[in-house]
Design an enzyme around this catalytic site. Structure first.
Site, short mmCIF file in Angstrom:
data_model
loop_
_atom_site.label_atom_id
_atom_site.label_comp_id
_atom_site.label_asym_id
_atom_site.label_seq_id
_atom_site.Cartn_x
_atom_site.Cartn_y
_atom_site.Cartn_z
N SER A 144 1.15 -0.86 0.00
CA SER A 144 0.21 -0.18 -0.17
C SER A 144 1.02 0.87 -0.02
O SER A 144 2.04 0.86 0.52
CB SER A 144 -0.61 -0.06 1.13
OG SER A 144 -1.71 1.13 1.35
N TYR A 157 -2.62 -1.25 9.79
CA TYR A 157 -2.86 -1.03 8.84
C TYR A 157 -1.46 -1.30 7.85
O TYR A 157 -0.63 -1.48 7.94
CB TYR A 157 -3.85 -0.74 7.91
CG TYR A 157 -3.67 -0.86 6.87
CD1 TYR A 157 -4.50 -2.04 5.70
CD2 TYR A 157 -3.84 0.27 5.93
CE1 TYR A 157 -4.15 -2.33 4.80
CE2 TYR A 157 -3.69 0.24 4.56
CZ TYR A 157 -4.30 -1.18 3.99
OH TYR A 157 -3.81 -1.37 2.74
C1 BGC Z 1 -6.31 1.72 1.83
C2 BGC Z 1 -7.11 2.22 1.49
C3 BGC Z 1 -6.90 3.31 1.24
C4 BGC Z 1 -5.91 3.85 0.39
C5 BGC Z 1 -5.68 5.36 0.01
C6 BGC Z 1 -5.08 2.06 0.53
O1 BGC Z 1 -3.82 0.70 1.22
O2 BGC Z 1 -6.41 0.16 2.11
O3 BGC Z 1 -8.53 2.23 2.55
O4 BGC Z 1 -8.18 4.80 1.08
O5 BGC Z 1 -4.43 3.35 0.66
O6 BGC Z 1 -5.16 5.99 1.28
#
Ligand code: BGC
Length: 256
Positions: A144, A157
């Site tokens: 991410s 996360y």
């Molecule tokens: C997350 C999303 C978020 C995006 C940008 C992703 O890794 O799962 O919830 O909108 O990142 O911030």
């Protein structure tokens, strides 16, 4: 056909980015194992429907990636079905929106369990099979943008994704002698079920889009095209890298 006859396992592939990658891999000639989590008839149906659509060279494989024994059994099943494994895409992921001060043990462990332990179990089992069969392989982690940038109220996360980044960089070095590459794809805001709450809320959606230079959410196919590149022979000299697929989000983020 950039992945002709390659064998690929994609975790969390019954929806969202994983489903997009599995479909694109199949279209590129790969034999694909579509992982879905236990306990969700909806995910099972979606995985089975996808496999039926891909044709004969695909299987649906059930496993909770946070459970070591289930992952071992899943990778063994892939090798049994196709005779080998060339590509493992560690995509399964979850997030919980919770202020740090209120995050429980259970929530922390659940997120780290799927995102980080899952990445460890899947990439280790796949890499062991790749070493055994010889000829190298590809590990791809769907991390991410939050492997690097903070995301308030998503500390578990972010911690999991930051750790995946370091794991991938170590694997790049440790597995290089075996011809196995390891890379991350760091998606930004992609229109998938993980973002459903934002997609359904016009104000939150407008705020999110205002952070993105390209002015829109991405599509799973736009992540899948980078995954195809990393899995293909064209990426033979690429390892230890993170590829941002975020419409420029990381360059101007103020965090909505
Ligand atoms: C997350 C999303 C978020 C995006 C940008 C992703 O890794 O799962 O919830 O909108 O990142 O911030």
């Amino acid at each position: 056909m950039r992945l002709k006859d390659k064998v690929a396992l994609v975790t969390g592939a019954s929806s969202g980015i994983g489903a997009g990658i599995a479909a694109r891999f199949a279209a590129e000639g790969a034999r694909v194992a579509v992982n879905f989590r236990p306990g969700s008839p909806k995910d099972r149906d979606a995985a089975e429907a996808a496999v039926a659509g891909f044709g004969a060279n695909a299987i649906a494989v059930e496993a909770d990636v946070s459970k070591h024994d289930q992952v071992e059994a899943m990778v063994a099943r892939v090798v049994e079905a196709f005779g080998r494994i060339d590509i493992a895409v560690n995509n399964a992921g979850i997030e919980i929106n919770k202020p740090f001060l209120e995050t429980t043990d259970e929530e922390w462990n659940r997120v780290l369990g799927v995102n980080l332990q899952g990445g460890f179990y899947v990439s280790q089992a796949a890499a062991r099979a790749m070493v055994k069969q010889g000829g190298g392989g590809r590990l791809i982690f769907i991390s991410s943008v939050h492997e690097d940038i903070p995301f308030p109220n998503y500390t578990s996360y972010c911690a999991s994704k930051g750790a995946i980044r370091m794991m991938m960089r170590n694997l790049c070095i440790e597995l290089a002698p075996h011809g196995i590459t390891a890379n991350n794809i760091a998606p930004g805001a992609i229109a998938t079920p993980i973002n459903q709450t934002v997609l359904d809320n016009p104000i939150a959606f407008k705020n999110a889009v205002s952070e993105i230079p390209l002015g829109r959410f991405g599509k799973p196919e736009e992540v899948a095209s980078v995954a195809v590149f990393l899995a293909s022979d064209e990426a033979s000299y690429v390892t230890g890298s993170t590829y941002y697929v975020d419409g420029g989000l990381t360059q101007q983020v103020t965090m909505y």
